[in-house]
Design an enzyme around this catalytic site. Structure first.
Site, PDB file in Angstrom:
ATOM      1  CD1 TRP A 153     -10.424 -37.439  -7.482  1.00  0.00           C
ATOM      2  CD2 TRP A 153      -9.818 -35.951  -5.917  1.00  0.00           C
ATOM      3  NE1 TRP A 153      -9.989 -36.301  -8.120  1.00  0.00           N
ATOM      4  CE2 TRP A 153      -9.609 -35.368  -7.179  1.00  0.00           C
ATOM      5  CE3 TRP A 153      -9.508 -35.208  -4.785  1.00  0.00           C
ATOM      6  CZ2 TRP A 153      -9.119 -34.088  -7.350  1.00  0.00           C
ATOM      7  CZ3 TRP A 153      -9.017 -33.920  -4.942  1.00  0.00           C
ATOM      8  CH2 TRP A 153      -8.825 -33.370  -6.218  1.00  0.00           C
ATOM      9  CG  ASP A 234     -12.912 -33.490  -0.810  1.00  0.00           C
ATOM     10  OD1 ASP A 234     -13.396 -32.380  -1.095  1.00  0.00           O
ATOM     11  OD2 ASP A 234     -12.161 -34.120  -1.579  1.00  0.00           O
ATOM     12  CE  LYS A 270     -16.638 -31.633  -8.810  1.00  0.00           C
ATOM     13  NZ  LYS A 270     -15.194 -31.454  -8.572  1.00  0.00           N
TER      14      LYS A 270
HETATM   15  N1  PLA Z   1     -12.514 -33.818  -4.086  1.00  0.00           N
HETATM   16  C1  PLA Z   1     -13.088 -34.816  -4.781  1.00  0.00           C
HETATM   17  C2  PLA Z   1     -13.642 -35.982  -4.040  1.00  0.00           C
HETATM   18  C3  PLA Z   1     -13.170 -34.735  -6.184  1.00  0.00           C
HETATM   19  O1  PLA Z   1     -13.734 -35.729  -6.856  1.00  0.00           O
HETATM   20  C4  PLA Z   1     -12.633 -33.616  -6.846  1.00  0.00           C
HETATM   21  C5  PLA Z   1     -12.691 -33.499  -8.347  1.00  0.00           C
HETATM   22  C6  PLA Z   1     -12.047 -32.615  -6.062  1.00  0.00           C
HETATM   23  C7  PLA Z   1     -12.008 -32.742  -4.686  1.00  0.00           C
HETATM   24  C8  PLA Z   1     -11.442 -31.384  -6.659  1.00  0.00           C
HETATM   25  O2  PLA Z   1     -12.352 -30.574  -7.230  1.00  0.00           O
HETATM   26  P1  PLA Z   1     -11.990 -29.168  -7.851  1.00  0.00           P
HETATM   27  O3  PLA Z   1     -12.102 -29.308  -9.302  1.00  0.00           O
HETATM   28  O4  PLA Z   1     -12.993 -28.291  -7.255  1.00  0.00           O
HETATM   29  O5  PLA Z   1     -10.610 -28.831  -7.431  1.00  0.00           O
HETATM   30  N2  PLA Z   1     -12.646 -34.676  -9.075  1.00  0.00           N
HETATM   31  C9  PLA Z   1     -12.851 -34.697 -10.528  1.00  0.00           C
HETATM   32  C10 PLA Z   1     -11.893 -33.804 -11.277  1.00  0.00           C
HETATM   33  C11 PLA Z   1     -14.239 -34.237 -10.877  1.00  0.00           C
HETATM   34  C12 PLA Z   1     -10.428 -33.985 -11.058  1.00  0.00           C
HETATM   35  O6  PLA Z   1      -9.933 -35.053 -10.758  1.00  0.00           O
HETATM   36  O7  PLA Z   1      -9.748 -32.955 -11.246  1.00  0.00           O
HETATM   37  C13 PLA Z   1     -12.715 -36.165 -10.973  1.00  0.00           C
HETATM   38  O8  PLA Z   1     -12.891 -36.425 -12.173  1.00  0.00           O
HETATM   39  O9  PLA Z   1     -12.489 -37.032 -10.121  1.00  0.00           O
END
Ligand code: PLA
Length: 435
Positions: A153, A234, A270
């Protein structure tokens, strides 16, 4: 008083003459690089086309493309109406939310829960939980690094960078087979210095949708034990890989059986559709309840200096759902419904591409799990999808499957077919040469 009556120009002139030190405080500040995920949302919003599709951010949508408020959340809302204004409840609600979150990860009958060996704190969603941990890591292991899977991520890089923890990567994904590069992953675990910090995605890996099998997790856990590495999980998508909350926690339970001390970030963005409420939990397993109390107090101190305390409404919702057996079972059903809808859209997207006669292999669409499909589309193809078809996704070709609906899957398949035509020609030529 006198200041108020000056024209703007006169004020500027006065600043220059009376105190030159106030000039130019921020002149050296250049705009930050666009966030690879939020930047997609911005581009999507700016596009006036009625056909546009947002496959960027991983937020759940129903089959009409609408954001969803889960029924369990609606019922919890009705149950708690007004109670968040009672200041006295916030500490006990937070404790309840943390207790229930810890059970979700480690299992309700786990010894860790019974013995009070987890230092858990509420956090500002998954991001906040990661940020708290990174800060905690820096305070108590200032010389350490963090190992991320490659890829991971995108925000993981920012979070640990801001906590001044240098990052390293370990092999994870093989772009040729579009699956896990298990041998290279194991080598990197073995070759990392003893007692290294590793970030692991327990299920529905973002962005690849590729998870180790149960057997592979056992091997990973064993090797972590041999090397004395610290596993930080995570957990942002519990339930989204298999539709089953316990099954998606299997990796963590395996590490637990092997008696690792684990760190875990949880998010309800989510799994309960609470993206805007920012509800999450950070837990760290300890040798006993005394150590847990010490660690909890340290993390609480970090949070106190960062943002005081998080908003209470979302925490109240989660605590209410998780501690009411009826609401919890409704939630479990709704998680399954969301996971199944995404899975069905994977099947339809793949079938549609195959029906169009694409000569490329699209098996990975259905082999991968969870919110994302790591399509293999190149940055050039991603750009063409945006410019010619108004379809938006991250540059690495990650498709948020939650944005795929019965109404747009055909259009999406056609567009992907169109932008991959030249690749299909190359594949045909290579195939004819090898025959
Ligand atoms: N960890 C991972 C692996 C994630 O994909 C995301 C969110 C988070 C933590 C953080 O989640 P939160 O909204 O609870 O703080 N990733 C998303 C959203 C869904 C983003 O980037 O904000 C994404 O589109 O990758």
């Amino acid at each position: 008083m006198y200041w108020r009556y000056l024209t703007r120009a006169a004020r500027r002139c006065s600043v220059h003459t009376t105190s030159s030190r106030t000039v130019g405080w921020w002149d050296h500040v250049a705009p930050a690089a666009k966030d690879p995920i939020n930047g997609v949302t911005e581009a999507f919003l700016a596009d006036p086309s009625p056909y546009k599709i947002n496959l960027g951010v991983g937020a759940y949508r129903d089959d009409k493309g609408r954001p969803v408020v889960l029924q369990c959340v609606r019922e919890a809302e009705a149950k708690i109406a007004g109670s968040e204004f009672l200041e006295s409840i916030s500490a006990s609600v937070s404790t309840k939310m943390v207790e229930e979150s810890v059970k979700l990860v480690y299992g309700k009958d786990s010894d860790v829960v019974k013995e009070g060996r987890s230092a858990g704190v509420q956090a500002l969603s998954g991001t906040g939980a990661c940020r708290l941990f990174a800060e905690f890591q820096r305070r108590f292991h200032p010389e350490s690094h963090i190992y991320f899977p490659d890829p991971t991520w995108s925000n993981h890089h920012n979070i640990w960078r801001d906590a001044q923890i240098p990052e390293r990567t370990y092999h994870y994904y093989d772009p040729d087979s579009k699956s896990l590069d298990f041998a290279a992953l194991m080598d990197d675990i073995k070759n990392a210095p003893d007692s290294s910090f590793f970030l692991l995605h327990p299920s529905a890996h973002n962005p690849t949708g590729v998870d180790p099998t149960e057997e592979q997790w056992r091997e990973i856990s064993y090797q972590f034990k041999v090397k004395g590495h610290f596993p930080f999980f995570d957990m942002a998508y519990q339930g989204f890989a298999s539709g089953d909350l316990d099954k998606d926690a299997q990796a963590i339970r395996i590490f637990l059986e092997d008696e690792h001390l684990i760190g875990c970030a949880q998010s309800y963005a989510k799994s309960m559709g609470l993206y805007g409420h920012r509800v999450g939990c950070l837990s760290i397993l300890c040798v006993d309840s005394k150590q847990a109390a010490a660690i909890r107090s340290q993390i609480q101190q970090i949070a106190r200096a960062m943002y005081g305390s998080p908003p209470v409404h979302g925490i109240l919702l989660v605590a209410t759902i998780l501690s009411d057996p009826n609401l919890k079972s409704l939630w479990i059903d709704e998680v399954k419904i969301m996971a199944d809808r995404i899975q069905r859209k994977r099947t339809t997207l793949r079938q549609n591409l195959e029906k169009l006669g694409s000569s490329l292999n699209w098996e990975h669409i259905t082999n991968q799990l969870g919110m994302f499909c790591f399509s293999g589309l190149t940055p050039y193809q991603v750009d063409r999808l945006a410019k010619e078809f108004h379809i938006y996704m991250t540059q690495d070709g990650r498709i948020s499957m939650a944005g795929v609906t019965t109404g747009n899957v055909n259009y999406l398949a056609n567009a992907i077919h169109e932008v991959t035509r030249s690749e299909q020609e190359t594949a045909k030529i290579l195939c004819s040469i090898s025959v």
